[in-house]
Design a protein around this motif. Structure first.
Motif, PDB file in Angstrom:
ATOM      1  N   GLY A 146     -14.712  17.787  -5.432  1.00 15.39           N
ATOM      2  CA  GLY A 146     -16.059  17.245  -5.290  1.00 15.39           C
ATOM      3  C   GLY A 146     -16.338  16.020  -6.145  1.00 15.39           C
ATOM      4  N   SER A 147     -15.480  15.716  -7.094  1.00 16.85           N
ATOM      5  CA  SER A 147     -15.695  14.551  -7.958  1.00 16.85           C
ATOM      6  C   SER A 147     -15.390  13.265  -7.200  1.00 16.85           C
ATOM      7  CB  SER A 147     -14.821  14.649  -9.201  1.00 16.85           C
ATOM      8  OG  SER A 147     -13.447  14.620  -8.838  1.00 16.85           O
ATOM      9  N   GLU A 148     -15.887  12.159  -7.720  1.00 16.40           N
ATOM     10  CA  GLU A 148     -15.659  10.863  -7.098  1.00 16.40           C
ATOM     11  C   GLU A 148     -15.194   9.861  -8.146  1.00 16.40           C
ATOM     12  OE1 GLU A 148     -18.796   9.297  -4.768  1.00 16.40           O
ATOM     13  OE2 GLU A 148     -19.035  11.084  -3.505  1.00 16.40           O
ATOM     14  N   ALA A 149     -14.471   8.855  -7.687  1.00 16.78           N
ATOM     15  CA  ALA A 149     -14.009   7.777  -8.560  1.00 16.78           C
ATOM     16  C   ALA A 149     -13.802   6.546  -7.714  1.00 16.78           C
ATOM     17  CB  ALA A 149     -12.710   8.169  -9.265  1.00 16.78           C
ATOM     18  N   PRO A 150     -13.926   5.355  -8.297  1.00 16.84           N
ATOM     19  CA  PRO A 150     -13.702   4.128  -7.525  1.00 16.84           C
ATOM     20  C   PRO A 150     -12.275   4.072  -6.979  1.00 16.84           C
ATOM     21  CG  PRO A 150     -14.781   3.648  -9.607  1.00 16.84           C
ATOM     22  CD  PRO A 150     -14.356   5.074  -9.678  1.00 16.84           C
ATOM     23  N   LEU A 151     -12.120   3.479  -5.826  1.00 17.11           N
ATOM     24  CA  LEU A 151     -10.802   3.316  -5.208  1.00 17.11           C
ATOM     25  C   LEU A 151      -9.911   2.487  -6.124  1.00 17.11           C
ATOM     26  CD1 LEU A 151      -8.901   3.535  -2.726  1.00 17.11           C
ATOM     27  CD2 LEU A 151      -9.952   1.415  -1.884  1.00 17.11           C
ATOM     28  N   ASN A 152      -8.772   3.036  -6.468  1.00 18.49           N
ATOM     29  CA  ASN A 152      -7.834   2.382  -7.375  1.00 18.49           C
ATOM     30  C   ASN A 152      -7.033   1.336  -6.592  1.00 18.49           C
ATOM     31  OD1 ASN A 152      -5.749   1.625  -9.089  1.00 18.49           O
ATOM     32  ND2 ASN A 152      -5.512   3.674  -9.953  1.00 18.49           N
ATOM     33  N   MET A 153      -7.519   0.089  -6.637  1.00 14.62           N
ATOM     34  CA  MET A 153      -6.856  -0.982  -5.908  1.00 14.62           C
ATOM     35  C   MET A 153      -5.478  -1.286  -6.495  1.00 14.62           C
ATOM     36  SD  MET A 153      -8.649  -1.907  -3.354  1.00 14.62           S
ATOM     37  CE  MET A 153      -7.890  -3.486  -2.978  1.00 14.62           C
ATOM     38  N   GLY A 154      -5.345  -1.081  -7.796  1.00 21.81           N
ATOM     39  CA  GLY A 154      -4.052  -1.336  -8.428  1.00 21.81           C
ATOM     40  C   GLY A 154      -2.975  -0.452  -7.846  1.00 21.81           C
ATOM     41  N   ARG A 155      -3.283   0.840  -7.746  1.00 22.00           N
ATOM     42  CA  ARG A 155      -2.265   1.742  -7.188  1.00 22.00           C
ATOM     43  C   ARG A 155      -2.043   1.471  -5.711  1.00 22.00           C
ATOM     44  NH1 ARG A 155      -0.560   6.282  -4.818  1.00 22.00           N
ATOM     45  NH2 ARG A 155       1.188   7.263  -5.906  1.00 22.00           N
ATOM     46  N   LEU A 156      -3.110   1.116  -5.010  1.00 20.89           N
ATOM     47  CA  LEU A 156      -2.991   0.806  -3.592  1.00 20.89           C
ATOM     48  C   LEU A 156      -2.003  -0.348  -3.377  1.00 20.89           C
ATOM     49  CD1 LEU A 156      -4.551   2.208  -1.276  1.00 20.89           C
ATOM     50  CD2 LEU A 156      -6.037   0.198  -1.179  1.00 20.89           C
ATOM     51  N   ARG A 157      -2.149  -1.392  -4.187  1.00 24.68           N
ATOM     52  CA  ARG A 157      -1.248  -2.540  -4.064  1.00 24.68           C
ATOM     53  C   ARG A 157       0.190  -2.158  -4.438  1.00 24.68           C
ATOM     54  NH1 ARG A 157      -4.258  -7.204  -3.403  1.00 24.68           N
ATOM     55  NH2 ARG A 157      -6.432  -7.085  -4.103  1.00 24.68           N
ATOM     56  N   THR A 158       0.334  -1.304  -5.454  1.00 25.62           N
ATOM     57  CA  THR A 158       1.675  -0.887  -5.869  1.00 25.62           C
ATOM     58  C   THR A 158       2.375  -0.109  -4.767  1.00 25.62           C
ATOM     59  OG1 THR A 158       1.034  -0.808  -8.192  1.00 25.62           O
ATOM     60  CG2 THR A 158       2.969   0.471  -7.560  1.00 25.62           C
ATOM     61  N   VAL A 159       1.660   0.814  -4.147  1.00 25.60           N
ATOM     62  CA  VAL A 159       2.238   1.628  -3.077  1.00 25.60           C
ATOM     63  C   VAL A 159       2.645   0.748  -1.903  1.00 25.60           C
ATOM     64  CG1 VAL A 159       1.714   3.396  -1.348  1.00 25.60           C
ATOM     65  CG2 VAL A 159       1.040   3.738  -3.731  1.00 25.60           C
ATOM     66  N   ILE A 160       1.783  -0.198  -1.537  1.00 29.47           N
ATOM     67  CA  ILE A 160       2.096  -1.095  -0.413  1.00 29.47           C
ATOM     68  C   ILE A 160       3.275  -1.994  -0.769  1.00 29.47           C
ATOM     69  CG2 ILE A 160       1.222  -2.991   0.999  1.00 29.47           C
ATOM     70  CD1 ILE A 160      -1.564  -1.722   0.755  1.00 29.47           C
ATOM     71  N   SER A 161       3.298  -2.477  -2.001  1.00 31.45           N
ATOM     72  CA  SER A 161       4.398  -3.330  -2.438  1.00 31.45           C
ATOM     73  C   SER A 161       5.723  -2.578  -2.387  1.00 31.45           C
ATOM     74  CB  SER A 161       4.133  -3.838  -3.855  1.00 31.45           C
ATOM     75  OG  SER A 161       5.206  -4.631  -4.316  1.00 31.45           O
ATOM     76  N   ASP A 162       5.719  -1.336  -2.856  1.00 27.01           N
ATOM     77  CA  ASP A 162       6.927  -0.504  -2.778  1.00 27.01           C
ATOM     78  C   ASP A 162       7.366  -0.323  -1.327  1.00 27.01           C
ATOM     79  OD1 ASP A 162       7.205  -0.191  -5.458  1.00 27.01           O
ATOM     80  OD2 ASP A 162       6.426   1.854  -5.544  1.00 27.01           O
ATOM     81  N   ALA A 163       6.386  -0.108  -0.442  1.00 22.61           N
ATOM     82  CA  ALA A 163       6.697   0.176   0.955  1.00 22.61           C
ATOM     83  C   ALA A 163       7.297  -1.043   1.657  1.00 22.61           C
ATOM     84  CB  ALA A 163       5.451   0.642   1.691  1.00 22.61           C
ATOM     85  N   CYS A 164       6.902  -2.225   1.236  1.00 22.45           N
ATOM     86  CA  CYS A 164       7.361  -3.445   1.902  1.00 22.45           C
ATOM     87  C   CYS A 164       8.585  -4.069   1.240  1.00 22.45           C
ATOM     88  CB  CYS A 164       6.229  -4.473   1.938  1.00 22.45           C
ATOM     89  SG  CYS A 164       4.811  -3.982   2.954  1.00 22.45           S
ATOM     90  N   ALA A 165       8.976  -3.545   0.099  1.00 24.36           N
ATOM     91  CA  ALA A 165      10.075  -4.154  -0.665  1.00 24.36           C
ATOM     92  C   ALA A 165      11.357  -4.190   0.153  1.00 24.36           C
ATOM     93  CB  ALA A 165      10.297  -3.372  -1.960  1.00 24.36           C
TER      94      ALA A 165
END
Length: 953
Positions: free
Chosen positions: A152-171
């Motif tokens: 039930g808790s909320e937190a801002p979307l972690n753009m840093g991790r989002l970019r890291t995951v996408i970068s790993d996926a496209c490497a």
């Protein structure tokens, strides 16, 4: 190479070349400065371990005991130690990077350029993984999107991790854009989005891009894998999430936790806890996760990974190791064999069949793929056979039932003094049982009923799949196949009459074949003429043949399979009769009331064994030797749901090794499927597989003993599969055989080996459909031509865009790949035949299944069949079926010595209109066969657009 060399746990777990005690004592004076700045005593054994692993990564596990590798490693280590001594004679410190530089230099100086390159790539990959992601370190968040977590808790979307995951996926992938994926994902994210939906948004952003760039399939897979890692690791209390770089360290820990937790939940056998989990975890190769395509990983996620209350516990490399462990539990050195088996599976050089992947290492390891049964002619036996079907289907087995012994409609029943209702009403029960009892809840239940062509119920049997008529005598969910004796085909060729009998009047025809069948059959016909047999029917053989073909392309069934070549070439004809094939028509094993035949399947990935424009013989040999051992292990480990199956499997020990990726191999070699060169390649590749498979089984016989019924078999008589063609020609008659007997290898050593050592397995080869495991591996199915170059594939895991990466690669090389080309492919249903700007040679190379004259498929199959001791699942594709074309095609299959055929695929009207306006089948080169055909009215035909039978594999 990622994570393969210098992990301390790997160093402890593996053996390394010896280093003298003197040098090791001196080395203790040196200190190694790690990248963290910490100092540790220098240990030259770690260099030996790293270099050994580099050699094994390039040359395979078979090099682990090689004196050449051992001596090379020891020499290199001594050279590095000597250099360090000269540099720091009184001791001191050296940075880890300096040591790695010396290793790299030493490999190059020693001439080990491939090993050195692998080592360089390893260092570069680890450097990339160690580099911090600036956006993640900065804690960048999205100002307008909050993510809601399960608690039930909320937190801002972690753009840093989002970019890291996408970068790993496209490497390391060409033609993909991180920004496209990011922006596409942000469009699907909103304030209050659930945490679990963030990963789904990433995958959904990359999915539509696959049609313009096949590499996005790998991007999708890696994004999906990020969600899987989070799902598994958080449940195991290892980590809330993990990037790909972090997994290099976490995989061994996760592997141990997965095995222990699955045993705790009674999902895996406690036997797996006896393995050295630390050693096996250290042997995992995390970088091999990157081989998976989106379709492959999604298929594994949905249907193969072990789960607990809908949470997936397994990760890909843990899954392959679990299967390897399950297949090595009875080995003398189970840990070493598990690593060997894992390395083969995770490399995608070979893949086990679906039941083995499902159940290896579990508490009920039902690992076999196919079961063949004979149904007796009494009520208790019939319902006993239906019960066996249910039990076997429950544990994920495909079924082939021989119904020929059951008396026909109108036959006298002595016990009740009544008349039989024949075979068909019982088949309705079989059909409904297959629907009710699916395969372990993981895929549809599947069964195929076989009936010989002299059975009095054959005409009604042909109509089982019709959409009209009495529904009580229809089986819409069950497969069926004709079991055709050679005498019938001769009567068709000679335009003679054919007599139908009830097996209650002619019971021994079921167990006869060849000249013995012909003699007995004509005897029964004389009894008809004398009036001794009154229940019969005479029909023109050509009329019945036409009805067989008519029903085949109207309903897709019954399939056309041939009794005599299956028996005359069977190695086991001394102990029984082949009464039917299996669900997918590649298995040809004996059955009786006491024995249910069992086959254990797996497939070599042929394209992985193409190097420098030819087959890599050494790699293929190593693959086949290990694969045959794995298949043989299945027999002893297997869980048998019924005793007749256990009895047959342990006595005869049949296995069926096949292949997949044949079409990919042709692409890699630049050979069109419709070519003499492709037929020749089919011949040579199957000859190699046969050569190595027979040798491997014979070597196992030396190590483990011959199979129980070896004495008297064709193997025992010195008759190999290629030799058994003589028996077929002798019994059938040379005028009805057009068999190729060419070979390229020296078979004398194999004959001598079998004579000396015997065989471990009664049967060794069978080519199965591989519909699902080829999805996992990411290659073309079995021996199939490309269905379409661009299409949407539907299966139990959903819908997936499939595009031919070989075509895209070729068009890119010619500067022809763009958005217009994508739209053209969509319009023409994946065909390149009508796209004007594509050169003719490219069009020929990338003809799709319905654009290839189906006789090329028969020609290639006939060349394989001479090397195979069982059969092959052979789909035939015909864009515009006609009676004459079908007649020619299936007569050709019979005369070329094929044992069985599978589906006949044909197109719907819309697709046919597009193909016929372009290059028609008559535009393509044809095999050297009779090309006479009349233009007849086109009858109705089956329209099965996506050839995906997932029952066997």
């Amino acid at each position: 190479m990622t994570g393969s060399f210098s992990s301390p746990s790997e160093a402890r777990a593996s053996s390394s070349p010896s280093v003298s005690s003197e040098s090791h004592t001196h080395n203790a004076l040196l200190q190694v400065i790690k990248r963290t700045g910490q100092a540790a005593p220098f240990d030259d054994r770690k260099i030996a371990m790293a270099v050994t692993k580099a050699f094994l990564a390039v040359e395979g596990q078979s090099a682990s005991g090689s004196p050449r590798v051992r001596d090379s490693v020891e020499k290199l280590v001594k050279d590095i130690v000597a250099r360090l001594r000269r540099r720091s004679p009184e001791g001191g410190s050296v940075h880890i990077e300096e040591i790695q530089d010396l290793v790299e230099l030493g490999l190059m100086r020693g001439g080990f350029h491939k090993v050195a390159r692998a080592y360089v790539l390893y260092r570069e990959e680890h450097a990339r993984q160690r580099a911090p992601a600036p956006s993640e370190q900065s804690g960048e968040t999205h100002p307008d999107i909050n993510v809601k977590f399960a608690d039930g808790s909320e937190a801002p979307l972690n753009m840093g991790r989002l970019r890291t995951v996408i970068s790993d996926a496209c490497a390391d992938l060409d033609g993909v854009s991180e920004e496209k994926v990011l922006q596409g994902a942000l469009k699907n994210l909103y304030n209050g989005v659930k945490h679990k939906d963030v990963n789904a948004a990433l995958v959904m952003a990359a999915r539509p891009l696959i049609e313009e760039e096949p590499n996005y399939s790998y991007v999708c897979a890696r994004l999906l894998l990020d969600g899987l890692r989070e799902e598994s690791l958080s449940y195991l209390n290892i980590a809330a999430s993990a990037t790909e770089g972090e997994m290099a360290e976490l995989y061994p820990t996760a592997f141990r936790a997965i095995v222990e937790r699955c045993v705790e939940h009674e999902l895996l056998s406690p036997e797996l806890l006896k393995f050295d989990l630390e050693r096996l975890g250290a042997a995992l190769k995390p970088e091999r996760d990157r081989q998976l395509t989106y379709l492959g990983l999604q298929t594994l996620y949905d249907r193969y990974f072990i789960h607990w209350r809908e949470t997936r516990l397994e990760l890909p490399q843990a899954f392959f190791m679990r299967v390897a462990m399950g297949l090595s539990v009875q080995e003398d050195d189970p840990n070493a064999r598990a690593i060997e088996f894992y390395d083969l599976l995770s490399s995608f050089d070979y893949m086990c069949s679906t039941p083995t992947l499902f159940n290896a290492g579990t508490n009920r390891p039902q690992l076999s793929s196919c079961y063949l049964t004979t149904v007796p002619d009494d009520l208790e036996g019939i319902y006993g056979a239906i019960k066996d079907n249910a039990l076997l289907s429950k544990w994920a087995g495909g079924l082939g039932n021989d119904w020929t012994p059951v008396r026909s409609l109108g036959s006298h029943i002595k016990g009740t003094n009544g008349k039989s209702q024949g075979v068909v009403p019982f088949l309705k029960v079989v059909n409904d049982t297959a629907v009710a009892v699916n395969q372990g809840g993981k895929r549809k239940g599947a069964v195929c009923a076989y009936l010989e062509s002299w059975h009095l119920d054959i005409e009604e049997f042909l109509e089982l799949r019709k959409n009209t008529g009495d529904e009580r005598r229809r089986t819409h969910d069950m497969n069926s196949a004709n079991w055709i004796p050679d005498l019938f085909m001769k009567r068709v060729f000679e335009d003679k009459e054919w007599t139908l009998f009830s097996p209650s009047d002619a019971p021994d025809l079921h167990d006869l074949y060849g000249s013995a069948f012909e003699a007995r059959y004509t005897h029964y016909e004389s009894l008809v003429e004398s009036g001794a047999i009154t229940l019969f029917k005479k029909v023109p053989a050509q009329n019945l043949w036409r009805k067989m073909l008519s029903m085949l392309f109207e309903t897709g069934h019954p399939w056309v399979t041939f009794k005599d070549p299956c028996n005359l070439r069977s190695p086991q004809q001394h102990v029984g009769v082949v009464h039917s094939s299996n669900l997918c028509t590649e298995i040809t094993l004996n059955t009786s009331q006491d024995e249910i035949a069992v086959c254990n399947l797996g497939s070599v990935n042929l394209v992985n064994h193409i190097r420098n424009g030819e087959i890599d013989h050494d790699r293929l040999r190593n693959t086949v030797y290990t694969a045959v051992r794995m298949l043989d292990n299945v027999i002893d480990i297997n869980y048998y749901a019924v005793p007749q199956a256990r009895n047959a499997n342990l006595r005869h020990r049949p296995v069926g090794m096949g292949l997949m990726g044949f079409q990919d191999a042709l692409y890699k070699l630049g050979l069109p499927y419709s070519s003499v060169e492709a037929v020749r390649f089919a011949d040579q590749s199957m000859e190699l597989i046969s050569y190595f498979a027979i040798t491997a089984s014979s070597n196992l016989a030396k190590e483990r003993g011959r199979y129980e019924t070896y004495e008297g078999s064709l193997w025992d008589q010195g008759v190999l599969p290629i030799d058994s063609l003589d028996r077929l020609e002798q019994e059938r008659g040379a005028e009805f055989c057009t068999l190729d007997r060419g070979h390229s290898l020296d078979w004398a050593p194999v004959r001598e080996l079998v004579k000396k050592q015997g065989m471990r397995n009664s049967n060794v080869m069978a080519i199965a459909p591989t519909a699902t495991i080829s999805n996992i591996v990411g290659v073309s199915q079995s021996i199939e031509p490309t269905y379409q170059n661009l299409f949407v594939k539907s299966n139990l895991s959903g819908e997936f865009t499939v595009i031919n990466p070989w075509l895209v690669q070729e068009l890119k090389a010619r500067d022809l790949w763009d958005s217009v080309m994508v739209n053209d492919l969509k319009y023409f249903d994946g065909s390149v035949a009508q796209i004007d700007r594509i050169p003719e040679d490219v069009k020929q190379l990338f003809l799709t299944a319905f654009e290839i004259d189906p006789r090329w498929l028969v020609e290639a199959a006939s060349r394989r069949q001479k090397w195979i001791d069982q059969g092959q699942s052979l789909n035939l594709y015909m864009a515009e079926p006609s009676g004459k074309k079908l007649d020619n095609l299936y007569k050709l299959a019979w005369s070329r010595g094929l044992k069985t055929t599978y589906y006949l695929r044909s197109l719907g009207a819309t697709q046919m209109e597009k193909i016929s306006s372009g290059a028609s089948q008559s535009d393509n080169a044809k095999p050297d066969v009779d090309d006479t055909e009349n233009q007849e009215p086109q009858p109705k035909f089956c329209s099965i657009l996506d050839p995906d039978c997932e029952a066997c594999q």
